[in-house]
Design a protein around this motif. Structure first.
Motif: not given
Length: 235
Positions: A58-64
């Motif tokens: 399950i991927p999350f959005l990081g600031n990068h």
């Protein structure tokens, strides 16, 4: 079936693959990756391409990832993302070498298939997962449900009302453990570089930071939590 949480791999593909081997990730397991898999290291795009093939990741959005999306959507982030500090230039170069079909697939994956907040329960304990911040509502947030990327900017940077610094002042209610990455643990008060940071607050809330500085290469550590076994894996 086990539940794992990892974050801030920052382009170190070999270490990412070694961690998957170390935890013996199985199809029936679930792995939450809390963002910042790209930039600074040399192989963020290969990590994304591997994640895209795994239904149990399950991927999350990081600031990068947010900066990459903002760049691709024409927002004014060119300087911040491509700066030496952010390290986006290596990611952009790898992305540009892909054919259009794979470029579009990566964009769609980041824009519409990443999570911002996930509420999960493991072993009777409730957790809120996000890259950097927290929300006051105990509910899931997805990147694709937000038309404007700027809406999720503060959350992925852990700024303003989303800052984890506000957790100790929350009203006491049913216990909740917040798990984040983003802020390297050695920078937290009382934190130790290379070690997962955990703190309990008087209002019944708890915080776990799992960014143990993988971006520092040999001097850093990639950590992975197994929530059901309460075990920490380190590489």
């Amino acid at each position: 079936m086990s539940v794992y949480v990892m974050s801030d791999i920052h382009g170190l593909y070999d270490r990412y693959m070694k961690m998957l081997e170390k935890i013996s990730l199985k199809e029936e397991d679930t792995l939450f990756i809390l963002g910042d898999v790209i930039d600074r290291g040399n192989d963020g795009i290969p990590i994304l391409l591997d994640m895209m093939q795994r239904e149990n990741v399950i991927p999350f959005l990081g600031n990068h990832e947010w900066m990459m999306l903002a760049y691709l959507e024409g927002l004014r982030t060119q300087y911040s993302w491509l700066s030496d500090y952010s390290g986006g230039a290596v990611t952009l170069r790898q992305f540009s070498e892909l054919d259009e079909e794979r470029q579009n697939a990566i964009y769609e994956y980041l824009r519409y298939e990443t999570a911002l907040v996930r509420m999960i329960e493991v072993g009777g304990k409730e957790y809120m997962l996000s890259h950097a911040g927290f929300t006051y509502e105990r509910e899931d947030w997805d990147t694709g449900s937000l038309n404007d990327l700027n809406v999720c900017c503060d959350l992925v940077f852990g700024s303003g009302p989303f800052s984890i610094l506000n957790i100790p002042s929350l009203p006491a209610e049913s216990p909740l453990t917040y798990i984040v990455g983003h802020l390297e643990t050695g920078r937290l008060a009382g934190g130790t570089p290379g070690r997962v940071y955990a703190k309990n607050f008087s209002n019944g809330m708890s915080l776990i930071d799992i960014d143990t500085g993988c971006e520092y290469g040999e001097e850093g550590v990639l950590s992975c939590l197994c929530l059901d076994r309460k075990q920490i894996y380190r590489l």
